[in-house]
Design a protein around this motif. Structure first.
Motif, PDB file in Angstrom:
ATOM      1  N   SER A  18     -15.969  42.282  22.410  1.00 40.80           N
ATOM      2  CA  SER A  18     -15.363  43.227  21.483  1.00 40.80           C
ATOM      3  C   SER A  18     -14.177  43.910  22.151  1.00 40.80           C
ATOM      4  N   THR A  19     -12.988  43.693  21.611  1.00 37.34           N
ATOM      5  CA  THR A  19     -11.785  44.261  22.221  1.00 37.34           C
ATOM      6  C   THR A  19     -11.752  45.786  22.116  1.00 37.34           C
ATOM      7  N   SER A  20     -12.260  46.310  21.022  1.00 39.28           N
ATOM      8  CA  SER A  20     -12.224  47.770  20.854  1.00 39.28           C
ATOM      9  C   SER A  20     -13.108  48.470  21.876  1.00 39.28           C
ATOM     10  N   GLU A  21     -14.206  47.823  22.263  1.00 36.41           N
ATOM     11  CA  GLU A  21     -15.080  48.409  23.286  1.00 36.41           C
ATOM     12  C   GLU A  21     -14.355  48.457  24.631  1.00 36.41           C
TER      13      GLU A  21
ATOM     14  N   ALA B 269      -8.827  54.717  33.015  1.00 34.96           N
ATOM     15  CA  ALA B 269      -7.429  54.749  33.457  1.00 34.96           C
ATOM     16  C   ALA B 269      -6.689  55.965  32.931  1.00 34.96           C
ATOM     17  N   HIS B 270      -7.320  56.688  31.994  1.00 35.36           N
ATOM     18  CA  HIS B 270      -6.705  57.872  31.393  1.00 35.36           C
ATOM     19  C   HIS B 270      -5.360  57.538  30.756  1.00 35.36           C
ATOM     20  N   LEU B 271      -5.286  56.318  30.222  1.00 36.29           N
ATOM     21  CA  LEU B 271      -4.092  55.878  29.497  1.00 36.29           C
ATOM     22  C   LEU B 271      -4.538  55.471  28.104  1.00 36.29           C
ATOM     23  N   SER B 272      -4.051  56.174  27.103  1.00 33.90           N
ATOM     24  CA  SER B 272      -4.562  55.964  25.751  1.00 33.90           C
ATOM     25  C   SER B 272      -4.037  54.695  25.096  1.00 33.90           C
ATOM     26  N   ASP B 273      -2.833  54.279  25.459  1.00 31.28           N
ATOM     27  CA  ASP B 273      -2.230  53.122  24.798  1.00 31.28           C
ATOM     28  C   ASP B 273      -2.570  51.840  25.560  1.00 31.28           C
ATOM     29  N   ALA B 274      -3.609  51.176  25.125  1.00 30.85           N
ATOM     30  CA  ALA B 274      -4.039  49.918  25.735  1.00 30.85           C
ATOM     31  C   ALA B 274      -4.481  48.976  24.630  1.00 30.85           C
ATOM     32  N   VAL B 275      -4.035  47.741  24.707  1.00 31.18           N
ATOM     33  CA  VAL B 275      -4.380  46.728  23.721  1.00 31.18           C
ATOM     34  C   VAL B 275      -5.056  45.563  24.444  1.00 31.18           C
ATOM     35  N   VAL B 276      -6.215  45.164  23.974  1.00 32.49           N
ATOM     36  CA  VAL B 276      -6.969  44.072  24.592  1.00 32.49           C
ATOM     37  C   VAL B 276      -7.046  42.905  23.627  1.00 32.49           C
ATOM     38  N   TYR B 277      -6.921  41.696  24.146  1.00 32.65           N
ATOM     39  CA  TYR B 277      -6.938  40.495  23.308  1.00 32.65           C
ATOM     40  C   TYR B 277      -7.331  39.301  24.168  1.00 32.65           C
ATOM     41  N   GLY B 278      -7.614  38.190  23.526  1.00 33.71           N
ATOM     42  CA  GLY B 278      -7.985  36.982  24.236  1.00 33.71           C
ATOM     43  C   GLY B 278      -6.809  36.022  24.325  1.00 33.71           C
ATOM     44  N   VAL B 279      -6.671  35.361  25.466  1.00 38.11           N
ATOM     45  CA  VAL B 279      -5.596  34.387  25.660  1.00 38.11           C
ATOM     46  C   VAL B 279      -6.192  33.075  26.146  1.00 38.11           C
ATOM     47  N   GLU B 280      -5.580  31.988  25.733  1.00 32.92           N
ATOM     48  CA  GLU B 280      -6.051  30.675  26.139  1.00 32.92           C
ATOM     49  C   GLU B 280      -5.593  30.353  27.557  1.00 32.92           C
ATOM     50  N   VAL B 281      -6.516  29.759  28.321  1.00 28.83           N
ATOM     51  CA  VAL B 281      -6.236  29.354  29.690  1.00 28.83           C
ATOM     52  C   VAL B 281      -6.538  27.869  29.812  1.00 28.83           C
ATOM     53  N   PRO B 282      -5.613  27.068  30.318  1.00 28.92           N
ATOM     54  CA  PRO B 282      -5.847  25.621  30.432  1.00 28.92           C
ATOM     55  C   PRO B 282      -7.151  25.299  31.163  1.00 28.92           C
ATOM     56  N   GLY B 283      -7.945  24.417  30.555  1.00 28.74           N
ATOM     57  CA  GLY B 283      -9.180  23.973  31.182  1.00 28.74           C
ATOM     58  C   GLY B 283     -10.359  24.893  30.999  1.00 28.74           C
TER      59      GLY B 283
ATOM     60  N   GLU C 273     -12.988  27.149  28.389  1.00 30.84           N
ATOM     61  CA  GLU C 273     -13.491  27.302  27.028  1.00 30.84           C
ATOM     62  C   GLU C 273     -13.296  28.746  26.578  1.00 30.84           C
ATOM     63  N   GLY C 274     -13.033  28.936  25.307  1.00 29.14           N
ATOM     64  CA  GLY C 274     -12.866  30.272  24.777  1.00 29.14           C
ATOM     65  C   GLY C 274     -11.537  30.884  25.191  1.00 29.14           C
ATOM     66  N   LYS C 275     -11.499  32.206  25.222  1.00 32.43           N
ATOM     67  CA  LYS C 275     -10.272  32.918  25.563  1.00 32.43           C
ATOM     68  C   LYS C 275     -10.568  33.980  26.619  1.00 32.43           C
TER      69      LYS C 275
ATOM     70  N   GLY D  90     -10.689  39.341  13.321  1.00 31.57           N
ATOM     71  CA  GLY D  90     -11.106  40.646  13.805  1.00 31.57           C
ATOM     72  C   GLY D  90     -10.825  40.815  15.287  1.00 31.57           C
ATOM     73  N   ASP D  91     -11.295  41.900  15.834  1.00 36.12           N
ATOM     74  CA  ASP D  91     -11.028  42.232  17.228  1.00 36.12           C
ATOM     75  C   ASP D  91     -12.127  41.712  18.144  1.00 36.12           C
ATOM     76  N   THR D  92     -12.388  40.423  18.062  1.00 39.50           N
ATOM     77  CA  THR D  92     -13.421  39.806  18.882  1.00 39.50           C
ATOM     78  C   THR D  92     -12.936  38.443  19.357  1.00 39.50           C
ATOM     79  N   PHE D  93     -13.222  38.104  20.597  1.00 41.45           N
ATOM     80  CA  PHE D  93     -12.974  36.748  21.061  1.00 41.45           C
ATOM     81  C   PHE D  93     -14.171  36.306  21.894  1.00 41.45           C
ATOM     82  N   ARG D  94     -14.253  35.022  22.180  1.00 39.74           N
ATOM     83  CA  ARG D  94     -15.414  34.479  22.890  1.00 39.74           C
ATOM     84  C   ARG D  94     -14.998  33.989  24.270  1.00 39.74           C
ATOM     85  N   TRP D  95     -15.777  34.396  25.286  1.00 39.36           N
ATOM     86  CA  TRP D  95     -15.479  34.019  26.660  1.00 39.36           C
ATOM     87  C   TRP D  95     -16.784  33.898  27.441  1.00 39.36           C
ATOM     88  N   LYS D  96     -16.925  32.791  28.179  1.00 41.39           N
ATOM     89  CA  LYS D  96     -18.126  32.544  28.958  1.00 41.39           C
ATOM     90  C   LYS D  96     -19.385  32.548  28.111  1.00 41.39           C
TER      91      LYS D  96
END
Length: 633
Positions: free
Chosen positions: A502-505, A514-528, A530-532, A491-497
């Protein structure tokens, strides 16, 4: 097959507490159980004994707590800073809360929102409310703006109790909560900040309230009564208010207590937020339901973690994956000799499990898996590295959890030609589901304040016509011994801190500021880390986005843990097909500047600005020399 069994058994001896465990290389059969299966069965039986006993007597949390107070009124229930709260003191303070809110006209079934820092009075407030049948909505103190308004309203709150430190957060939403009764709790007894416009001084009111027991009101309580709302982020955007009944609270607190064999003379260190399940139910429940002693901290501190454990003579400590990483990375000058023999929590990565246990001399680590609303919680009872739970195959009928195959993109469970779900085999990832039963407390699903959201989590006609299962939305796998391992979140959820995001939020907030309708949010892994970490890909063909104002807008409308750390500006995003396929590609590319040709920006916590992700900065992040923003010291 023999080699597989042998290598699997070897991994159980990678933590200090497991060095002397005798694990059978040949695995087990129905007639030949390794020691951990016997242990699991015995402890699970103890859990069910208490739940069945309380169920037959229609016990509630206040009823059990009153019994505990009668047994040892002067035993320490909570340590907090330099203050000591005995069980009698907690009982008397919560009685004042109950009597005051009765005098204010609150009735059984009403709801009051709580927005204040972690402290014993916080626990006494919702405990006192539960004594008279009033629910408490435990609001995440990081929330602001519309998320805060939503959390208050979705629970049907008639009032809000807030700490003086959160007065500004309420002031920002004042026009939307004008009809809400307000009670201001001054955290610092030596200072008296001005009251919110129409708020009452709750600390003064409680001093004047009666301390008499509300026995008749407690007696009216029912096992299935709602006592709390705890918020969880899902795939639908704004936080969802998960319903916590008396029995749900009991399952989580007593379940952990018996499964990890907490002793009456243990002192548990709880530095986690009390508005979350781990700190507020699993942690404090060790005192309220089990008669133990819990040391509370206002906010996690890597600098003071072990010092606090020494100060309060703690023998067990709680964690989330983030806390373990921060403790491991902390300056060794903070190391002190402590008596913590065991820790329990969730999110400890296998890579740092053994180094953490060895560095701090932790003999047992009890990693568990679960969600606030879930009926399919798991616990690893023998320190098996990386495992989040253990359910012997022969015991699946006692605790019916299953892994089912799912679509790798959407995470939706798959059905076979007969319309039934397809179970996973050993070492095959799948969605964890738990059977819903109204007959057994441990298998109940109480859902959310929003009935529509509740229905979305229920799977019907899963293996047989008419059966129902709770969909955790999480991908797990199990090995040939019955150990479960967490793989990913669908789903559209990732865990951080330590928070679910919720990515949709966030996408909605970005669109608004930003008044820009096309935006996609997601979680990415960062070395060291926890979570995304949060990353937002935004379509901005003219590069007109003012990143300074954008950063300010994110800080104003989103809690710290939900604010994107990486920004990717793109010329276009293909909005055809399932759309999630595109998001998956973005996740794979992450912030890798060797792959991504678009402009990428990184949030610099020192300057509070988004700065270009240069080659030098990228390499420092990949080496772990520059960490992502966080709230921990």
């Amino acid at each position: 097959m023999e080699e597989k069994k042998r290598s699997g058994a070897a991994r159980y001896c990678t933590v200090p507490s497991c060095k002397n465990n005798s694990v059978r290389n040949e695995g087990y059969s129905f007639f030949s159980f390794p020691k951990q299966t016997d242990r699991a069965l015995i402890r699970f039986t103890r859990v069910n004994y208490y739940l069945l006993k309380w169920e037959r007597r229609n016990m509630t949390l206040p009823k059990v707590f009153v019994d505990i107070v009668a047994k040892h009124p002067h035993k320490v229930a909570f340590y907090f800073e330099d203050d000591i709260w005995s069980f009698q003191r907690v009982d008397e303070y919560s009685n004042r809360v109950a009597n005051f809110f009765l005098s204010e006209g609150y009735q059984r079934g009403d709801c009051v929102a709580l927005l204040l820092e972690s402290r014993p009075e916080y626990i006494c407030l919702w405990l006192g409310l539960s004594k008279i049948g009033v629910k408490a909505a435990l609001i995440n103190t990081n929330l602001t703006g519309d998320s805060l308004v939503h959390s208050i309203e979705v629970a049907g709150s008639k009032a809000v109790v807030f700490g003086s430190d959160f007065k500004n957060a309420l002031k920002d939403i004042q026009p939307k909560i004008v009809n809400l009764k307000k009670y201001q709790f001054n955290e610092n007894i030596w200072l008296s900040p001005p009251l919110f416009d129409d708020a009452k001084d709750l600390r003064t009111c409680l001093k004047e309230a009666a301390m008499d027991a509300v026995t008749e009101h407690i007696a009216k309580g029912n096992l299935k009564d709602h006592i709390l709302y705890i918020y969880t982020s899902g795939t639908t955007g704004l936080p969802k208010a998960a319903v916590i009944t008396n029995v749900r609270y009991m399952v989580m607190a007593v379940g952990l207590n018996k499964m990890v064999a907490v002793q009456n003379n243990d002192c548990i260190y709880d530095s986690l937020p009390l508005y979350h399940t781990a700190g507020g139910i699993v942690g404090t429940g060790q005192a309220l339901l089990c008669g133990g002693t819990v040391a509370i901290r206002k906010k996690f501190s890597a600098t003071n973690f072990w010092k606090d454990c020494v100060k309060y003579r703690c023998t067990i400590a709680q964690y989330i994956g983030e806390t373990c990483r921060y403790l491991l990375a902390a300056d060794d000058k903070n190391l002190v000799k402590h008596n913590v023999r065991a820790m329990f929590g969730n999110g400890l990565k296998a890579q740092i499990w053994k180094p953490f246990a060895e560095k701090f001399g932790i003999k047992e680590i009890f990693e568990f898996y679960g969600a606030t609303e879930s009926n399919s919680n798991l616990v690893n009872i023998d320190s098996t590295v990386g495992a989040v739970g253990f359910v012997p195959f022969y015991a699946r009928f006692l605790y019916p959890v299953s892994l089912v195959q799912c679509d790798e993109v959407t995470g939706e469970p798959l059905r076979d030609v007969n319309g039934r779900y397809i179970t996973c085999g050993e070492n095959e990832p799948g969605v964890l589901i738990g059977k819903i039963s109204t007959l057994r407390a441990v298998n109940q699903f109480t859902g959310y304040a929003d009935k529509v959201a509740t229905e979305k989590k229920i799977l019907r006609d899963v293996f047989n016509e008419g059966d129902m299962y709770f969909n955790t939305g999480d991908i797990l796998m199990y090995d040939d011994f019955g150990y479960f391992y967490f793989k990913d979140r669908t789903g559209d959820t990732f865990r951080w801190k330590g928070e679910n995001v919720s990515t949709s939020e966030i996408e909605a907030v970005i669109s608004d500021i930003a008044h820009l309708s096309d935006a996609v949010v997601y979680g990415v892994e960062v070395p060291g880390a926890e979570g995304k970490a949060g990353m937002a890909a935004i379509v901005d063909q003219t590069r007109s986005l003012d990143l300074e104002q954008f950063a300010e807008g994110l800080r104003k409308h989103l809690p710290v843990y939900a604010q994107p750390i990486f920004i990717r500006l793109m010329d276009s995003v293909e909005l055809t097909g399932t759309f999630k396929l595109i998001k998956r590609d973005l996740v794979v590319e992450g912030f890798n500047i060797d792959i991504v040709k678009d402009d990428i920006f990184f949030y610099d916590v020192k300057t509070k600005r988004f700065v270009p992700l240069t080659r030098e900065l990228y390499e420092l992040i990949m080496k772990g020399e520059i960490s992502c923003p966080d709230n921990f010291d």
